[in-house]
Design a protein around this motif. Structure first.
Motif, mmCIF file in Angstrom:
data_model
loop_
_atom_site.group_PDB
_atom_site.id
_atom_site.type_symbol
_atom_site.label_atom_id
_atom_site.label_comp_id
_atom_site.label_asym_id
_atom_site.label_seq_id
_atom_site.Cartn_x
_atom_site.Cartn_y
_atom_site.Cartn_z
ATOM 1 N N VAL A 95 -3.400 1.113 -7.639
ATOM 2 C CA VAL A 95 -4.610 0.508 -7.091
ATOM 3 C C VAL A 95 -5.163 -0.542 -8.045
ATOM 4 N N ALA A 96 -5.120 -0.252 -9.346
ATOM 5 C CA ALA A 96 -5.687 -1.169 -10.342
ATOM 6 C C ALA A 96 -4.955 -2.502 -10.384
ATOM 7 N N ASP A 97 -3.626 -2.488 -10.352
ATOM 8 C CA ASP A 97 -2.848 -3.716 -10.427
ATOM 9 C C ASP A 97 -1.515 -3.524 -9.714
ATOM 10 N N PRO A 98 -1.498 -3.551 -8.371
ATOM 11 C CA PRO A 98 -0.267 -3.280 -7.634
ATOM 12 C C PRO A 98 0.843 -4.305 -7.855
ATOM 13 N N SER A 99 0.534 -5.445 -8.468
ATOM 14 C CA SER A 99 1.567 -6.454 -8.721
ATOM 15 C C SER A 99 2.213 -6.306 -10.098
ATOM 16 N N ASN A 100 1.772 -5.345 -10.889
ATOM 17 C CA ASN A 100 2.323 -5.156 -12.227
ATOM 18 C C ASN A 100 3.809 -4.825 -12.131
ATOM 19 N N ILE A 129 17.567 17.042 -5.780
ATOM 20 C CA ILE A 129 16.160 17.262 -6.109
ATOM 21 C C ILE A 129 15.346 16.688 -4.959
ATOM 22 N N MET A 130 14.306 17.408 -4.559
ATOM 23 C CA MET A 130 13.450 16.948 -3.469
ATOM 24 C C MET A 130 12.009 16.892 -3.965
ATOM 25 N N ALA A 131 11.316 15.773 -3.664
ATOM 26 C CA ALA A 131 9.922 15.619 -4.081
ATOM 27 C C ALA A 131 9.210 14.661 -3.136
ATOM 28 N N ALA A 132 7.881 14.722 -3.153
ATOM 29 C CA ALA A 132 7.057 13.810 -2.361
ATOM 30 C C ALA A 132 6.455 12.767 -3.292
ATOM 31 N N PHE A 133 6.267 11.563 -2.783
ATOM 32 C CA PHE A 133 5.737 10.470 -3.582
ATOM 33 C C PHE A 133 4.619 9.736 -2.864
ATOM 34 N N ILE A 134 3.540 9.499 -3.572
ATOM 35 C CA ILE A 134 2.478 8.619 -3.090
ATOM 36 C C ILE A 134 2.903 7.212 -3.484
ATOM 37 N N GLU A 135 2.917 6.332 -2.514
ATOM 38 C CA GLU A 135 3.326 4.960 -2.791
ATOM 39 C C GLU A 135 2.636 4.028 -1.802
ATOM 40 N N GLY A 136 2.412 2.811 -2.203
ATOM 41 C CA GLY A 136 1.799 1.825 -1.320
ATOM 42 C C GLY A 136 0.318 1.676 -1.591
ATOM 43 N N THR A 137 -0.446 1.494 -0.526
ATOM 44 C CA THR A 137 -1.888 1.319 -0.657
ATOM 45 C C THR A 137 -2.615 2.341 0.220
ATOM 46 N N PRO A 138 -3.811 2.757 -0.194
ATOM 47 C CA PRO A 138 -4.545 3.735 0.609
ATOM 48 C C PRO A 138 -5.033 3.104 1.910
ATOM 49 N N VAL A 139 -5.174 3.919 2.955
ATOM 50 C CA VAL A 139 -5.620 3.398 4.242
ATOM 51 C C VAL A 139 -7.101 3.018 4.227
ATOM 52 N N PHE A 140 -7.873 3.538 3.293
ATOM 53 C CA PHE A 140 -9.232 3.083 3.008
ATOM 54 C C PHE A 140 -9.504 3.410 1.544
#
Length: 169
Positions: A95-100, A129-140
């Motif tokens: 969120v702070a710098d998504p282009s980094n 190995i199986m895992a969940a990942f938060i990625e992208g941008t929040p919907v709000f």
């Protein structure tokens, strides 16, 4: 399908060395394949994006979706005993710098998971190995729902892939 899967070590992969698959998300896989192809085609002209649908045997999986197997506690202990200065950015950087450009270079996660797999393989087989990942941008702004979140399976042993077919993106 021509060719074979190659398990190539890549510095900065979340789940260590493996062949990464999006679980039941061919659209996300096509997006990712397109981005990777675009990035790699600069140095290797003529490559094209592809999506492969696979059936994976999850019998010998490190399942990071559940706490029952104790994997999270073991990973935390291993990290506490082996890591000193972090070399990667944390989730707040999305969120702070998504282009980094260093955002998804998860070198510490990569090394930790590879070490854990080596330790665990002394006790039992590990094929994926199986895992969940938060990625992208929040919907709000305060949402925990991110538009590119996904469930990922990293296949470590080719024999875990039972069936496969090529899907044109």
């Amino acid at each position: 399908m021509a060719g074979d899967f190659k398990l190539i070590p890549r510095e900065g992969s979340w789940l260590g060395t493996g062949f990464y698959l999006f679980y039941r998300a061919p659209g996300r896989a096509a997006e990712w394949a397109g981005r990777v192809t675009q990035r790699r085609s600069r140095g290797t002209p003529g490559i094209t994006a592809a999506v492969i649908e696979c059936e994976v045997d999850l019998a010998n999986t490190i399942n990071l979706l559940d706490s029952a197997d104790g994997h999270w506690d073991a990973l935390k202990r291993l990290a506490a005993n082996t890591m000193s200065t972090p070399r990667q950015l944390g989730p707040q950087a999305m969120v702070a710098d998504p282009s980094n450009p260093k955002l998804y270079r998860n070198v510490d996660d990569n090394d930790l998971v590879n070490a854990y797999v080596q330790i665990l393989r002394r006790q039992r087989p590990v094929a994926s190995i199986m895992a969940a990942f938060i990625e992208g941008t929040p919907v709000f702004s305060t949402s925990w729902l991110y538009d590119h979140s996904h469930l990922c399976i990293s296949v470590l042993e080719k024999d875990a892939i039972r069936k496969r077919k090529l899907i044109v993106p």
